[in-house]
Design a protein around this motif. Sequence first.
Motif, mmCIF file in Angstrom:
data_model
loop_
_atom_site.group_PDB
_atom_site.id
_atom_site.type_symbol
_atom_site.label_atom_id
_atom_site.label_comp_id
_atom_site.label_asym_id
_atom_site.label_seq_id
_atom_site.Cartn_x
_atom_site.Cartn_y
_atom_site.Cartn_z
ATOM 1 N N VAL A 32 0.839 -1.199 0.000
ATOM 2 C CA VAL A 32 0.000 0.000 0.000
ATOM 3 C C VAL A 32 0.873 1.248 0.000
ATOM 4 N N LEU A 33 1.916 1.252 0.820
ATOM 5 C CA LEU A 33 2.841 2.389 0.841
ATOM 6 C C LEU A 33 3.511 2.587 -0.511
ATOM 7 N N LEU A 39 1.572 6.689 -6.767
ATOM 8 C CA LEU A 39 0.552 7.704 -6.983
ATOM 9 C C LEU A 39 1.150 9.101 -6.849
ATOM 10 N N LEU A 40 2.011 9.298 -5.873
ATOM 11 C CA LEU A 40 2.671 10.583 -5.683
ATOM 12 C C LEU A 40 3.512 10.953 -6.902
ATOM 13 N N ARG A 41 4.278 9.995 -7.424
ATOM 14 C CA ARG A 41 5.086 10.254 -8.624
ATOM 15 C C ARG A 41 4.189 10.626 -9.798
ATOM 16 N N ASN A 42 3.085 9.897 -9.975
ATOM 17 C CA ASN A 42 2.159 10.195 -11.071
ATOM 18 C C ASN A 42 1.527 11.572 -10.914
ATOM 19 N N LEU A 79 -13.631 8.429 -4.016
ATOM 20 C CA LEU A 79 -13.562 6.986 -3.774
ATOM 21 C C LEU A 79 -12.456 6.639 -2.785
ATOM 22 N N MET A 80 -11.342 7.331 -2.885
ATOM 23 C CA MET A 80 -10.229 7.065 -1.974
ATOM 24 C C MET A 80 -10.601 7.447 -0.546
#
Length: 113
Positions: A32-33, A39-42, A79-80
């Motif tokens: 998950v991390l 996600l942060l990079r994207n 959703l998150m």
Amino acid sequence: MDDDTIRPEPANSLLNLTGASSSGVTPLEQEVLDEYERLLRNMNQLSSTLSTLSSGPVTLEIAEGLRLLERKVASVYTLMKASVYSIVLQQGQIDGEGESENGTDTGSRGDEV
């Protein structure tokens, strides 16, 4: 299997801020991390691209594309948040069940018929 062989960038991992061996993080939590890190990079890449687009002339096609992107990002965010809220609720219910099994639940009375 060693965790460092699974992740190609262990030096950039969020978990390595404190050290993988002493953190007590399960493999699922590590996954998950890692996904949050991806996600942060994207999101950073998206921010950079949007910054480049915003510095040039805005066409109707770009504006429509950005509106669509904004709706999708808002949906993902909602959703998150909902999934995190659901996990917190489930964890609270699990903790509550554990307390009632131990006899520490103050909301129930034993003298009811």
